[in-house]
Design a protein around this motif. Structure first.
Motif, short mmCIF file in Angstrom:
data_model
loop_
_atom_site.label_atom_id
_atom_site.label_comp_id
_atom_site.label_asym_id
_atom_site.label_seq_id
_atom_site.Cartn_x
_atom_site.Cartn_y
_atom_site.Cartn_z
N ARG A 137 -16.26 -17.65 -75.25
CA ARG A 137 -16.40 -17.08 -73.91
C ARG A 137 -17.86 -17.16 -73.49
NH1 ARG A 137 -12.37 -14.17 -76.36
NH2 ARG A 137 -10.48 -13.85 -75.12
N VAL A 138 -18.11 -17.86 -72.41
CA VAL A 138 -19.45 -18.00 -71.86
C VAL A 138 -19.41 -17.52 -70.42
CG1 VAL A 138 -21.38 -19.57 -71.44
CG2 VAL A 138 -19.82 -20.01 -73.34
N ARG A 139 -19.78 -16.27 -70.23
CA ARG A 139 -19.68 -15.64 -68.91
C ARG A 139 -18.26 -15.78 -68.37
NH1 ARG A 139 -25.45 -17.13 -65.92
NH2 ARG A 139 -26.81 -16.37 -67.60
N ASP A 140 -18.10 -16.59 -67.32
CA ASP A 140 -16.79 -16.71 -66.67
C ASP A 140 -15.99 -17.90 -67.20
OD1 ASP A 140 -18.59 -18.51 -65.72
OD2 ASP A 140 -18.52 -17.84 -63.64
N PRO A 145 -9.49 -23.16 -78.21
CA PRO A 145 -9.15 -24.38 -78.97
C PRO A 145 -7.68 -24.47 -79.34
CG PRO A 145 -11.12 -23.33 -79.86
CD PRO A 145 -10.50 -22.35 -78.90
N GLY A 146 -7.08 -23.37 -79.76
CA GLY A 146 -5.69 -23.40 -80.19
C GLY A 146 -4.74 -23.81 -79.08
N ARG A 147 -5.01 -23.34 -77.89
CA ARG A 147 -4.16 -23.67 -76.74
C ARG A 147 -4.63 -24.94 -76.03
NH1 ARG A 147 -4.18 -17.69 -73.91
NH2 ARG A 147 -3.11 -16.54 -75.58
N HIS A 148 -5.79 -25.46 -76.46
CA HIS A 148 -6.38 -26.61 -75.78
C HIS A 148 -6.50 -26.29 -74.30
CE1 HIS A 148 -6.76 -30.81 -74.29
NE2 HIS A 148 -7.40 -30.96 -75.44
N GLU A 149 -7.12 -25.12 -74.02
CA GLU A 149 -7.15 -24.58 -72.65
C GLU A 149 -8.54 -24.13 -72.28
OE1 GLU A 149 -3.98 -21.72 -70.81
OE2 GLU A 149 -5.52 -20.46 -71.74
N VAL A 150 -8.92 -24.43 -71.05
CA VAL A 150 -10.19 -23.97 -70.50
C VAL A 150 -9.91 -23.28 -69.17
CG1 VAL A 150 -12.44 -24.67 -69.57
CG2 VAL A 150 -11.53 -25.80 -71.60
N THR A 151 -10.48 -22.09 -68.99
CA THR A 151 -10.33 -21.38 -67.72
C THR A 151 -11.69 -21.00 -67.17
OG1 THR A 151 -10.08 -19.22 -68.80
CG2 THR A 151 -8.06 -20.46 -68.35
N ASP A 153 -13.10 -18.32 -64.28
CA ASP A 153 -12.69 -17.21 -63.41
C ASP A 153 -11.18 -17.01 -63.44
OD1 ASP A 153 -15.23 -16.53 -62.53
OD2 ASP A 153 -15.18 -17.99 -60.89
N GLY A 154 -10.57 -17.28 -64.60
CA GLY A 154 -9.14 -17.09 -64.76
C GLY A 154 -8.30 -18.25 -64.30
N ASN A 155 -8.92 -19.27 -63.71
CA ASN A 155 -8.20 -20.46 -63.24
C ASN A 155 -8.31 -21.58 -64.26
OD1 ASN A 155 -7.56 -19.28 -60.65
ND2 ASN A 155 -9.71 -19.60 -60.11
N THR A 156 -7.20 -22.26 -64.52
CA THR A 156 -7.18 -23.33 -65.51
C THR A 156 -7.96 -24.55 -65.03
OG1 THR A 156 -5.01 -22.63 -66.33
CG2 THR A 156 -5.70 -24.88 -66.85
N VAL A 157 -8.79 -25.09 -65.92
CA VAL A 157 -9.52 -26.33 -65.65
C VAL A 157 -8.82 -27.45 -66.42
CG1 VAL A 157 -11.73 -27.54 -65.83
CG2 VAL A 157 -11.69 -25.05 -65.47
N GLU A 158 -8.30 -28.43 -65.70
CA GLU A 158 -7.55 -29.51 -66.33
C GLU A 158 -8.50 -30.55 -66.93
OE1 GLU A 158 -4.41 -29.54 -66.81
OE2 GLU A 158 -3.82 -27.87 -65.52
N LEU A 159 -8.51 -30.64 -68.26
CA LEU A 159 -9.36 -31.60 -68.95
C LEU A 159 -8.51 -32.53 -69.81
CD1 LEU A 159 -12.22 -29.27 -70.31
CD2 LEU A 159 -12.18 -30.56 -68.16
N THR A 160 -9.00 -33.75 -70.02
CA THR A 160 -8.34 -34.63 -70.97
C THR A 160 -8.65 -34.12 -72.37
OG1 THR A 160 -10.23 -36.13 -71.25
CG2 THR A 160 -8.72 -36.59 -69.42
N TYR A 161 -7.94 -34.66 -73.35
CA TYR A 161 -8.16 -34.23 -74.73
C TYR A 161 -9.60 -34.50 -75.17
CZ TYR A 161 -7.62 -33.92 -79.80
OH TYR A 161 -7.78 -33.59 -81.13
N ARG A 207 -18.60 -32.37 -66.10
CA ARG A 207 -19.35 -31.47 -65.22
C ARG A 207 -18.66 -31.29 -63.88
NH1 ARG A 207 -25.17 -34.23 -66.45
NH2 ARG A 207 -25.97 -32.74 -68.00
N LYS A 208 -18.13 -32.39 -63.36
CA LYS A 208 -17.45 -32.33 -62.07
C LYS A 208 -16.24 -31.42 -62.13
CE LYS A 208 -15.46 -35.35 -58.52
NZ LYS A 208 -15.15 -36.76 -58.15
N LYS A 209 -15.46 -31.53 -63.19
CA LYS A 209 -14.27 -30.70 -63.33
C LYS A 209 -14.61 -29.23 -63.54
CE LYS A 209 -11.11 -34.26 -65.07
NZ LYS A 209 -10.19 -34.65 -66.16
N LEU A 210 -15.75 -28.96 -64.19
CA LEU A 210 -16.16 -27.58 -64.46
C LEU A 210 -16.78 -26.90 -63.23
CD1 LEU A 210 -17.74 -27.94 -68.01
CD2 LEU A 210 -15.57 -26.83 -67.44
N GLY A 211 -17.06 -27.68 -62.19
CA GLY A 211 -17.64 -27.08 -60.98
C GLY A 211 -18.98 -26.45 -61.25
#
Length: 229
Positions: A137-140, A145-151, A153-161, A207-211
């Motif tokens: 967790r880095v601020r917002d 890793p287990g879910r292969h998920e990045v959020t 502000d609570g919104n999912t960021v779609e990343l490739t593997y 970087r673009k996907k992370l806003g």
């Protein structure tokens, strides 16, 4: 314990048999397909634990097959190892961008192929057993890793593997500076055929996907990249 099921997709019969033989000899259950269309149908009937996918296929090529797999909710998590005679930088970058887990050029050593496949499967197994304690967790920004998920502000960021693995690798060691080749080795394993430019392209896309959180990935001129909050 059930054998892991791998799908080999290759239109050259002799290469397909070589891959099938080596997979079977190493204890895997193997399915085969000679076209992209056959591959997608096969996946629809039975989900493989990993796909070895040739890039140059008649009809639906390997890039499009991979793109469709990674865009489907039921198939996005299937590891894909691309096997191709095309080793140009643009092809490698494209494979990374659409989510390929590894990239091997022909002619190839069966031993190298098996080592890469085992490495990809091990990485996936480790990620699946990751506990909540390993969530970063880095601020917002939250990286699971287990879910292969990045959020964010609570919104999912779609990343490739591959993008996810680059982000996770950097975020685990905030402040540390890594060269481009250190990043490649950590994410894909040693001797992965990727140039410095392809790493830069992937960082730009990440970087673009992370806003606004993209600023957490800093460029260290003449060296590489680091993650900082």
């Amino acid at each position: 314990m059930a054998k892991e099921y791998l799908l080999a997709v290759e239109d050259e019969e002799d290469i397909l048999e070589l891959v099938r033989f080596n997979l079977a000899r190493n204890g895997y259950e193997v399915g085969t397909a000679a076209t992209g269309e056959e591959a997608l149908k096969s996946v629809g009937k039975r989900k493989p634990d990993l796909i070895i996918l040739d890039l140059m296929l008649p009809g639906l090529d390997g890039i499009e097959v991979c793109r469709q797999l990674k865009s489907g909710s039921e198939t996005a998590d299937i590891p894909v190892v691309m096997l191709t005679a095309r080793g140009e930088e643009s092809d490698i970058v494209t494979g990374l961008e659409i989510g390929a887990d590894d990239y091997i050029t022909k002619p190839f050593s069966p031993r190298v192929l098996m080592a890469r496949i085992k490495a990809v499967l091990r990485r996936r197994e480790l990620e699946e057993t990751t506990s909540e304690e390993d969530v970063l967790r880095v601020r917002d920004l939250v990286i699971h890793p287990g879910r292969h998920e990045v959020t964010l502000d609570g919104n999912t960021v779609e990343l490739t593997y591959s993008e996810f693995r680059v982000l996770h690798f950097l975020a685990r060691r905030p402040g540390w500076v890594f060269t481009r080749y250190q990043i490649v080795d950590a994410v894909h394993g040693e001797d992965y055929p990727v140039t410095e430019r392809s790493v830069d392209v992937q960082i730009v896309g990440l970087r673009k996907k992370l806003g606004r959180a993209g600023k957490y990935i800093e460029t260290v001129r003449g060296v590489g990249y680091r993650f900082t909050d």
